[in-house]
Design an enzyme around this catalytic site. Structure first.
Site, PDB file in Angstrom:
ATOM      1  N   HIS C  99       0.877  -1.191   0.000  1.00  0.00           N
ATOM      2  CA  HIS C  99       0.000   0.000   0.000  1.00  0.00           C
ATOM      3  C   HIS C  99       0.903   1.227   0.000  1.00  0.00           C
ATOM      4  CE1 HIS C  99      -3.844  -1.592   2.231  1.00  0.00           C
ATOM      5  NE2 HIS C  99      -3.394  -2.483   1.387  1.00  0.00           N
ATOM      6  N   ASP C 102       1.820   2.821   3.516  1.00  0.00           N
ATOM      7  CA  ASP C 102       2.567   1.982   4.441  1.00  0.00           C
ATOM      8  C   ASP C 102       4.040   1.897   4.082  1.00  0.00           C
ATOM      9  OD1 ASP C 102       0.310   1.418   5.969  1.00  0.00           O
ATOM     10  OD2 ASP C 102      -0.337  -0.026   4.468  1.00  0.00           O
ATOM     11  N   HIS C 269     -12.426 -12.787   4.611  1.00  0.00           N
ATOM     12  CA  HIS C 269     -13.595 -12.020   4.178  1.00  0.00           C
ATOM     13  C   HIS C 269     -14.723 -12.955   3.744  1.00  0.00           C
ATOM     14  CE1 HIS C 269     -10.907  -8.286   3.163  1.00  0.00           C
ATOM     15  NE2 HIS C 269     -10.932  -8.567   4.445  1.00  0.00           N
ATOM     16  N   ASP C 305     -12.428  -8.652  11.503  1.00  0.00           N
ATOM     17  CA  ASP C 305     -11.387  -9.097  10.592  1.00  0.00           C
ATOM     18  C   ASP C 305     -10.119  -9.410  11.379  1.00  0.00           C
ATOM     19  OD1 ASP C 305     -10.105  -9.500   8.223  1.00  0.00           O
ATOM     20  OD2 ASP C 305     -10.233  -7.423   7.534  1.00  0.00           O
ATOM     21  N   ASP C 307      -7.433 -11.469  10.276  1.00  0.00           N
ATOM     22  CA  ASP C 307      -6.231 -11.511   9.420  1.00  0.00           C
ATOM     23  C   ASP C 307      -5.143 -12.440   9.943  1.00  0.00           C
ATOM     24  OD1 ASP C 307      -7.063  -9.833   7.381  1.00  0.00           O
ATOM     25  OD2 ASP C 307      -6.446  -8.013   8.421  1.00  0.00           O
ATOM     26  N   ASP C 337      -2.006 -11.629   3.411  1.00  0.00           N
ATOM     27  CA  ASP C 337      -2.523 -10.396   4.012  1.00  0.00           C
ATOM     28  C   ASP C 337      -2.804 -10.680   5.495  1.00  0.00           C
ATOM     29  OD1 ASP C 337      -3.608  -7.944   4.492  1.00  0.00           O
ATOM     30  OD2 ASP C 337      -5.450  -8.293   3.380  1.00  0.00           O
TER      31      ASP C 337
END
Lengths: 435, 435, 435, 435
Positions: C99, C102, C269, C305, C307, C337
């Protein structure tokens, strides 16, 4: 001998490389695991109701199965018993479990119903003389008949309480006579559809009284088995009083029952209560409530009770870890409170379900034993808590320090604890090494 | 006087017809409801942390609010306190609540942190001399700092336990000095991220010891308020030990604490535990644990803690029904542990949240009182259980009949209970008549 | 060379019997599976943000990690890049993802921010000359900054749309320059907090326009990678517009984008949308949308979430089955991720997470390949549908029969279909044979 | 005239102050709301199946209701029809809905079954001559019989597809002859129990073909009503293909059906799909799919389809807001696809359920109308999006600007958007003002 399973042969252990779908690939009953036969660890039981009484219906459709024993007469019930023991033999099952209403039809009166149950129990007794299959537990169906629509022990009508008590007396005695190792109280409809018409406090008192009655009668007749409550968060009721293990513990403790009753923990009910199965086992072990297990899982995306055969070896590894650390299940066992799907119409499907389930349990057991034998896992966890073995820590824990003492020490020693890694990923990998 | 709320005037009761969005439409503090002032029923409190310390962040983004008091110094903390008391006055709030870390910045040592908290507490004390706003409860933040990442009382490191104890001592004393009515223990990180590295039994022992320490110290310093545990099923941990009211009761009963500790029940936490709010209240009342309430609801579709202002009068009607039947909240109250959304940037939004919340509570209270005064509802429920008042029923319930006695009577009297309507729709309509 | 990973050595494949926790046990990149290198099947990528930018915070607590690169300057960003490529090398990772926000700090203006991103991209470019690690995809962070609190493309303020467009332009170009195989659009805050202030139709139009702009620019600059949308049902928003694959397909179809955009499907997700991961893959495949994968799973009991690194080989077996049947992931890959837990403080924990994840993927891939090579599974499913290959069946399916034709034939032939077993338990066992 | 409802009188509007539980308190059919009769807004319909065919069973127990028409013969079906029209009259219902299998028993062949349905349809036709109750919609039960256990249109066996087609033809024609305003396709078992035995792509093709057949036949026979699909995420299947409105839109768009089919949106199904009811309405409106409504809600804590009568006026306010903004329901209406609880045994309970439901709808309608008439709400939302009316914004939205154009403008104008409050609490309070 019926011809229901015609063409199907006894299921044997053939090892992991077999491509015979009707053989055990991991479940080898005599294999020694941590010095004990696999079968003695698992103590698997076949559930009479799901395998023989369930007709394949769901809320949106009726019977899909086509079984020769579906019907209202005692003759049907006798065929059902024949086929049941044929399945026990095919699967080489050491145990079975039953509900009264599922083994025999309801009569015109409770007396007649009880008599029907007793007659089939006599059929069982005879068959058990020639069979190695024993009774893991019995129970009474206090939820199907409309008289129980508002609960059994917790019904607002005391006559229903009385009726249920009389029904349980019969099954408890039969369970005892058949040498059952446990008697299970499943909440059934002990809960509420709407809080608007419900007094939760009074209903808890009723339920406690009911359980006391059962315990007292068990003692009186010399039943040495465990009395078990089966936690479930909801369904059929909106709320079931035996929501989860922690709730059941609170209930038992309130009414002084926590030494006399244990839990029958179901994989699927744990999930519906938003817990992992291993969580419920660990909590039960911490309260001394780990009695027995219902092996059936829930679909991970369904919000209702799907009662599926276990098929996740990793989940069972974590489960057996807690069971083994607790010293095993004792008088309990793994009941397959599981039904083949309503589309699984064939007699062979009943075998596939149980074979897959048993193999999954066997993989879990062996992996957990290997994890424990390896020792790294336990050492890692022990090391995490080692600080509590220190003298000051023990003094705090044992109540020998006041808040003031502690605060002074924190100031004096300028305690400023530095966090340490919880090592979750490492531990997850470590478990996976043995699955 | 800061200028944060510049242009905003004290919020007054204007009645349901006003179109002034910054007026109370239902909350009229002096209105008598069942003979008691509305304010004395509700005892509403403003939560310091959500209204002043929360910066609008979430797991996917940082601060959205732009407040003059955001910053690390004691000066910032003093501005924050000024604005807080301005909000209390604008809303005419009888109570507030605080966490230690949210009123004052953490120092380089616990001693300095405690001193910071004490200095702001002194600011509060002065302000409270001139204000009608009292302290409903105080609590310690045992979860934000990384030292608490693995729990406070339940930490595997006894030094963290000690540090937390020392921190609680300070806030408990300050709460006492400020005349707080309650002291709340929120589990924070008392739970686990993974069962793999966790001993649930030992951690429960630690938690119990911690609470005993707090109770003993409270007694020692003469604190007469309630000690409260706040149930929550999960978040931040995967599993929080104080899952729900029933779980907390079991924990308290196990460690002999059930007479000394009550529950602070949150609307949103009830929902996250898959219970209705009224369920948690009813269960708490049945165990004598109904202590206080956190009024904030959860979004019905979100699986995490959303802490929103209450806006459903029907939910609050059912809640107040149970509270009123339990004799009210006593020393407890309704804390708005609610935050305006992170997009609600304006100072006025803080008013809108609290106004809507208070009006919702007022509607619920009035509707519940009307439901009780009408009497039909209670009569209907009483009638459902009337059978238990009979002589035989009482004998069964009081333990004067054995399973055998009951079974005999069922047979002799040919008891065959006929079910009666549960009247759920009728009762739902009846409640709606008053909402 | 930094000393962050001091003492840790490159992770090698050591086989399933090793007890070295810092070795691959199943992931052997060069092993041929169905004739293709394992690495070329999986195409694993390390996520820059979770591994290097995430600080260990959650809604109830701040930073737990202690990393030398945490800080606001470009120098910090450069250290971060150094450590990142050291991790890529330690893990022998063929891909990474990033990203913009980041990798480089936000500046005082968009121009400065973009410049910062470009400068770090140049650092990347140099490092990539000497490294085998390639860019799987890039993306823009359109959700952390408060300007995006109400969405980026779907913001009610067109200036935010414009700002986001300018930000994406920069990252898309950099992704292209770095040879990225894909560009991902994660919805971020494209959704709503409350429907009360939201026009869902208009916001969909805005989102479609935004994606058209991106596609047109990608074409213009010669970017040949895939454009991917990442479905997610909720969080941070109450409702995310890209709820699941089926929803994304509908959106794409409405705006004529279904040939130009694919999906990046995340395990976690899928679960949060109440789907199994394999469901989302199968649906995507049926729509031609199977683009790439985010490998991270969700905790099964958490409603937000989480992760986490994948650790369930069975889940990945089913996933790879669908991926392999779809011809593989093409330009896509498996992006981790995933973040180590906030209690996993040690540098080694970063290795444990990725090692366990890669081994899980490797086991899944090999099991799926074995399942396919065995052939029984596919044959069984084919047999279930064989009726549709019949002439009349094809005529019906191809639109050559009317309702009337069909009804006539049913009557004439007295069609009365007999159900056949769905064989679920058999198929579940069959899959487990290869896991 | 049967005596089933003996002693119960036609339900009249008596106003909010009545304490008659068998009167409408808010539903005054002729009251004008925004210039239209309340009845014409709501178009309420009684569901034949839940009110007359459902026997009170659930997965854990059988029939609780005791109705004279329960039985397998056509005579039973005729009594059922008599009682149904008596209920329509008692409630003054303008509409009803039916499934074929619930109005008439299944015969030995499809021909006989169809004949049975037709005969009862003729009974209906005669009754409708004298009654004001019209047919809102008809549908075919393609899920109860075991032949449909693996789906109807999506069955792996094309004979089942054909059988279902022939069954639908009959009901569609009867619906047309009875003047029905809509024909509903409920997915029933169109979905899967396990993905392991399922080809989702092929099954979607089958479903699309089926719907095309229905549409073509509807056109052929001159049926002018709407064809409706009813979204539901799961149950009875693990996954239902018509998961939610967005999914249905994608399916329709893929097969070119999005102009010919609309949605019948159920409150409870929206909740089970993790959406609010108003969300589903808003999404449907944005796609032009808002066809009709099933008014029944789900219990907020239950994970299965509970089909309860609506009792939340606030939920219905938000619903009617979207319906009114969409220009009303047109040919659709509010079907009470709701069943009284299985403990609600009394004939009067059928009245209580519908009365409470209708009053809830009436309150919602009036509140939504007042919210719209007041205008503040709409103005607030309009203001939020006003920026998009600007020239540059429109140019962007209409595709007249490239990514490059936009990026240049952002830089040139140094666009740096400042977020504005989303005003969620204000809007929530505003809505509550009218509930």
């Amino acid at each position: 001998m019926t011809d229901f399973f015609k063409g199907l042969k006894p299921v044997k252990f053939k090892g992991p490389k077999t491509d015979n779908p009707l053989a055990y690939r991991h479940y080898d009953k005599d294999e020694l695991v941590l010095g004990k036969r696999m079968e003695d660890h698992i103590r698997p039981a076949i559930a009479y109701w799901h395998s023989f009484a369930w007709e394949g219906g769901d809320p949106f459709g009726g019977r899909t199965f086509d079984r020769p024993w579906f019907g209202p007469t005692m003759d049907h019930a006798r065929i059902k018993a024949d086929v049941a023991f044929e399945l026990f033999e095919l699967l080489d099952a050491p145990f079975f479990c039953f509900h009264d209403r599922d083994i025999a039809p309801e009569g015109d009166s409770l007396a007649e119903s009880n008599k029907n149950v007793r007659q089939i129990a006599e059929v069982f007794a005879k068959k058990m003389e020639k069979s190695r299959t024993k009774l893991l537990w019995g129970t009474a169906n206090l939820f199907s008949n409309r008289r129980y629509m508002s609960g059994a022990a917790t019904n607002p009508d005391p006559d229903v309480f009385a009726y249920a008590a009389a029904q349980v007396k019969n099954v408890l005695e039969i369970t005892h006579e058949l040498g059952g190792s446990n008697y299970v109280l499943w909440g059934g409809r002990e809960g509420y559809e709407t809080l608007l018409n419900t007094r939760v406090g009074q209903e808890a008192d009723q339920m406690a009284r009911f359980i006391h009655l059962v315990i007292e009668h068990a003692e009186k007749i010399g039943f040495k088995g465990q009395i078990l409550i089966e936690p479930k968060p909801q369904e059929p009721s909106k709320h079931q009083y035996d929501f989860d293990v922690a709730t059941v513990f609170g209930f038992l403790a309130k009414y002084g029952l926590e030494k006399q009753v244990k839990c029958n923990i179901e994989v699927g009910h744990a999930f519906l209560a938003n817990h992992s199965f291993e969580h419920e086992l660990a909590v039960a072990a911490s309260h001394g409530l780990l009695g027995s297990v219902d092996a059936n899982r829930n679909d991970l995306q369904s919000g209702w009770d799907t009662d599926q055969f276990p098929n996740d070896p990793r989940e069972m590894t974590l489960a057996f870890y807690h069971i083994l650390k607790n010293g095993g299940l004792g008088k309990g066992g793994f009941n397959f409170d599981a039904k083949v799907r309503r589309q699984s119409l064939d007699p062979a499907d009943l075998l596939h379900g149980h074979i897959g389930g048993l193999d999954t349990l066997a993989r879990g057991l062996k992996a957990a034993a290997a994890l424990i034998e390896d020792g790294t896992f336990d050492k890692t966890v022990d090391a995490r808590y080692v600080g509590w073995e220190g003298k000051e820590a023990q003094a705090m824990l044992k109540g020998k320090r006041s808040l003031e003492d502690i605060a002074k020490r924190v100031e004096k020693e300028a305690i400023n604890p530095e966090p340490r890694s919880g090592q979750q990923e490492y531990l997850e990998n470590l478990v996976n090494r043995f699955v």
